[in-house]
Design an enzyme around this catalytic site. Structure first.
Site, PDB file in Angstrom:
ATOM      1  N   LYS A  90       0.827  -1.207   0.000  1.00 52.45           N
ATOM      2  CA  LYS A  90       0.000   0.000   0.000  1.00 52.45           C
ATOM      3  C   LYS A  90       0.863   1.258   0.000  1.00 52.45           C
ATOM      4  O   LYS A  90       0.650   2.170  -0.810  1.00 52.45           O
ATOM      5  CB  LYS A  90      -0.928   0.010   1.212  1.00 52.45           C
ATOM      6  CG  LYS A  90      -1.892   1.203   1.247  1.00 52.45           C
ATOM      7  CD  LYS A  90      -2.421   1.477   2.633  1.00 52.45           C
ATOM      8  CE  LYS A  90      -1.375   2.176   3.485  1.00 52.45           C
ATOM      9  NZ  LYS A  90      -1.911   2.610   4.800  1.00 52.45           N
ATOM     10  N   ASP A 116      -6.248   1.481   1.103  1.00 52.89           N
ATOM     11  CA  ASP A 116      -6.274   1.617   2.556  1.00 52.89           C
ATOM     12  C   ASP A 116      -7.667   1.247   3.047  1.00 52.89           C
ATOM     13  O   ASP A 116      -8.492   0.728   2.288  1.00 52.89           O
ATOM     14  CB  ASP A 116      -5.882   3.035   2.983  1.00 52.89           C
ATOM     15  CG  ASP A 116      -6.913   4.084   2.574  1.00 52.89           C
ATOM     16  OD1 ASP A 116      -7.889   3.733   1.859  1.00 52.89           O
ATOM     17  OD2 ASP A 116      -6.759   5.245   2.974  1.00 52.89           O
TER      18      ASP A 116
END
Length: 217
Positions: free
Chosen positions: A121, A139
């Site tokens: 991420k 997220d």
């Protein structure tokens, strides 16, 4: 409504109504962005932005952070969530950047993910924001919003969500779409009380349609 139609409608609305969509983290260099993104894990951007000015005043370069002790870093980020582990990751990240990459923040996902504390991420955020690469960072906001509005269906992991989004979103829109979904989840599609009646994408939203909170476009 097909999935393709849903994606097209939602992306078109965002493109018209939110042409500028950027990270809310404050940064002035690749080093500062990487540090800010690492600090933002399970922490609000607002809190990170309160902490980073003093942090970057004290440690203005990756070389300075690499030379600082974990205790020094911890003292500067103690109001951030999980400060002990983040101080360790920041210290080791900076040391590896200096030792392995000559002080330059890497520009590939594979290299970024070799840095301590940097997962997929975080790497995707850096690539999208700094280099405008078509990488989708997932997220908690992106994961939740994508499922609720119908861009994904029963996605079990962030990677499942990422792969679906990059399949349907045109590559040139992916860096911006990441911010569209984050900001939408942060300010409109709230976890407990989504603002469906004032939501611009409600006509294409699976949740709004299911709960009869809008009409078809």
């Amino acid at each position: 409504m097909t999935k393709k139609e849903r994606f097209e409608g939602i992306l078109a609305w965002f493109g018209e109504n939110m042409p500028v969509a950027e990270t809310e983290l404050h940064y002035r260099s690749p080093y500062e962005l990487l540090v800010a993104v690492m600090l933002s894990a399970q922490c609000t951007d607002k809190r990170v932005n309160m902490v980073t000015p003093a942090l970057f005043d004290a440690l203005p370069t990756v070389e300075a952070m690499a030379q600082a002790s974990q205790e020094e870093i911890l003292a500067l980020i103690k109001s951030i969530s999980y400060p002990n582990s983040k101080a360790e990751h920041l210290s080791k990240m900076a040391q590896r950047v200096v030792q392995t990459f000559g002080g330059s923040i890497p520009a590939t996902r594979e290299e970024l993910m070799t840095l301590p504390g940097v997962g997929r991420k975080t790497a995707n955020v850096i690539l999208a924001v700094l280099y405008n690469q078509p990488t989708m960072a997932v997220d908690t906001h992106v994961f939740r919003v994508s499922e609720r509005i119908g861009l994904t269906t029963r996605a079990k992991t962030p990677l499942d969500t990422e792969l679906t989004l990059v399949r349907y979103i045109p590559p040139e829109l992916i860096p911006k779409a990441h911010h569209w979904l984050i900001l939408h989840g942060r300010y409109v599609c709230l976890a407990r009380s989504p603002k469906c009646t004032s939501c611009g994408i409600a006509p294409w939203c699976r949740y709004a349609q299911k709960n009869r909170l809008t009409t078809n476009p």
